[in-house]
Design an enzyme around this catalytic site. Structure first.
Site, PDB file in Angstrom:
ATOM      1  N   LEU A  72       0.871  -1.176   0.000  1.00  0.00           N
ATOM      2  CA  LEU A  72       0.000   0.000   0.000  1.00  0.00           C
ATOM      3  C   LEU A  72       0.907   1.224   0.000  1.00  0.00           C
ATOM      4  O   LEU A  72       1.912   1.249   0.725  1.00  0.00           O
ATOM      5  CB  LEU A  72      -0.884   0.030   1.249  1.00  0.00           C
ATOM      6  N   ASP A  73       0.575   2.234  -0.798  1.00  0.00           N
ATOM      7  CA  ASP A  73       1.349   3.472  -0.802  1.00  0.00           C
ATOM      8  C   ASP A  73       1.339   4.091   0.602  1.00  0.00           C
ATOM      9  O   ASP A  73       0.371   3.917   1.361  1.00  0.00           O
ATOM     10  CB  ASP A  73       0.768   4.472  -1.797  1.00  0.00           C
ATOM     11  N   PRO A  74       2.374   4.835   0.970  1.00  0.00           N
ATOM     12  CA  PRO A  74       2.419   5.454   2.299  1.00  0.00           C
ATOM     13  C   PRO A  74       1.178   6.286   2.630  1.00  0.00           C
ATOM     14  O   PRO A  74       0.706   6.280   3.768  1.00  0.00           O
ATOM     15  CB  PRO A  74       3.677   6.331   2.230  1.00  0.00           C
TER      16      PRO A  74
ATOM     17  N   ARG B 255      -4.338   5.491  -8.188  1.00  0.00           N
ATOM     18  CA  ARG B 255      -3.918   6.858  -8.530  1.00  0.00           C
ATOM     19  C   ARG B 255      -3.785   7.049 -10.034  1.00  0.00           C
ATOM     20  O   ARG B 255      -3.947   8.161 -10.536  1.00  0.00           O
ATOM     21  CB  ARG B 255      -2.631   7.245  -7.798  1.00  0.00           C
TER      22      ARG B 255
END
Length: 309
Positions: A45-47, A189
């Site tokens: 998961l992205d930060p 995104r």
């Protein structure tokens, strides 16, 4: 759920990842809590993102590569009117364009065009490798990278609300609350970027929460604080670990084999295997309910992918 012990087979821990933490940060925290180096995750998961992160402990790490291929579900907010270098709110804004007055039917049409089986170009600031080097590292080194499109499946892309707002720099923007169900490897995104590009105003993701990875949902997830409290509680049950068998039964088709088949399977024999719907891995269980192995049908016979008994 039971206390994890390092001499046990291990299992899965479902974490509700906080914003600001990388997936590697969470793995490092779990190594300390579980007192083992054998910890991995089933898809990053992205930060910026929060929500379901599936961790495997001990022998359960062998499950993770197969779990990472499962369907995932998200809720997020797309900001129309601004483009960023990362396609999300963590990156520098590279372009702004007033995005008030967008017709809902145009937004819905843009979403429909990004649904189903599509070809998606991943975000340039991502971990995708280009000639052996991470794309984000090439960007940081000042290179201009081109990432080829790859197939992904967007099973559901739903707009829940549309709200006009003003960005910090004064740009009139439109925030769109969405939910997405997609195949592994999909960049939410990138969906935000492409929706904004299609509408001619640019777009990026400002919030993202993963609510499901395969069968593992947010209601089973625990925050790092909750997990640490469970470990620290002297009279408690310890770290809540989903046993291997339960994890496999939830994620894969179940095949109950006989005692004779169990012995052959565990000795590496490719025994005849019935046909199951779908072409994914199948979890083989012995007559006593023990999870034996993940297998795959190859020419009507079971090929072992990973053995657990």
């Amino acid at each position: 759920m039971k206390r994890h012990q390092s001499n046990k087979p291990g299992g899965l821990v479902i974490v509700d990842k906080p914003s600001g933490f990388t997936s590697h940060d969470v793995v490092a925290k779990m190594r300390g809590m579980a007192r083992t180096r054998r910890v991995g995750h089933a898809g990053t998961l992205d930060p910026m993102a929060t929500g379901v992160l599936v961790l495997g402990l001990e022998r359960a790490t062998k499950l993770l590569g197969h779990l990472a291929l499962t369907e995932k579900e998200y809720v997020g907010t797309i900001r129309l009117g601004q483009t960023t270098v990362t396609d999300d709110a963590e990156g520098e804004i590279t372009a702004s364009k007033a995005a008030h007055g967008l017709a809902r039917e145009d937004i819905d049409a843009g979403v429909a065009g990004l649904s189903g089986a599509i070809m998606q170009v991943p975000s340039k600031v991502s971990a995708i490798k280009i000639d052996g080097k991470r794309s984000y590292k090439r960007i940081r080194d000042g290179e201009d990278v081109e990432i080829p499109a790859r197939p992904v499946t967007i099973s559901s892309f739903v707009v829940h609300s549309v709200h006009e707002a003003e960005a910090a720099d004064g740009t009139p923007v439109t925030d769109v609350l969405v939910s997405v169900v997609c195949s592994s490897g999909t960049y939410i995104r990138a969906l935000a970027r492409d929706l904004g590009a299609g509408l001619g105003v640019g777009g990026h993701l400002t919030a993202l929460r993963r609510t499901r990875v395969g069968p593992y949902k947010l209601d089973r997830a625990r925050t790092l604080e909750q997990l640490q409290a469970a470990v620290d509680e002297p009279e408690g049950e310890g770290l809540p670990v989903m046993p291997l068998g339960d994890a496999a039964a939830a994620a894969f088709t179940r095949w109950d084999v006989t005692e004779a088949q169990s012995r052959l399977l565990l000795n590496g024999a490719r025994i005849p295997m019935p046909h199951f719907e779908g072409d994914g891995p199948v979890a083989a269980f012995g007559p006593d309910g023990t999870f034996l192995a993940l297998v795959q049908n190859e020419g009507g016979r079971a090929k072992s992918l990973a053995v657990f008994a």
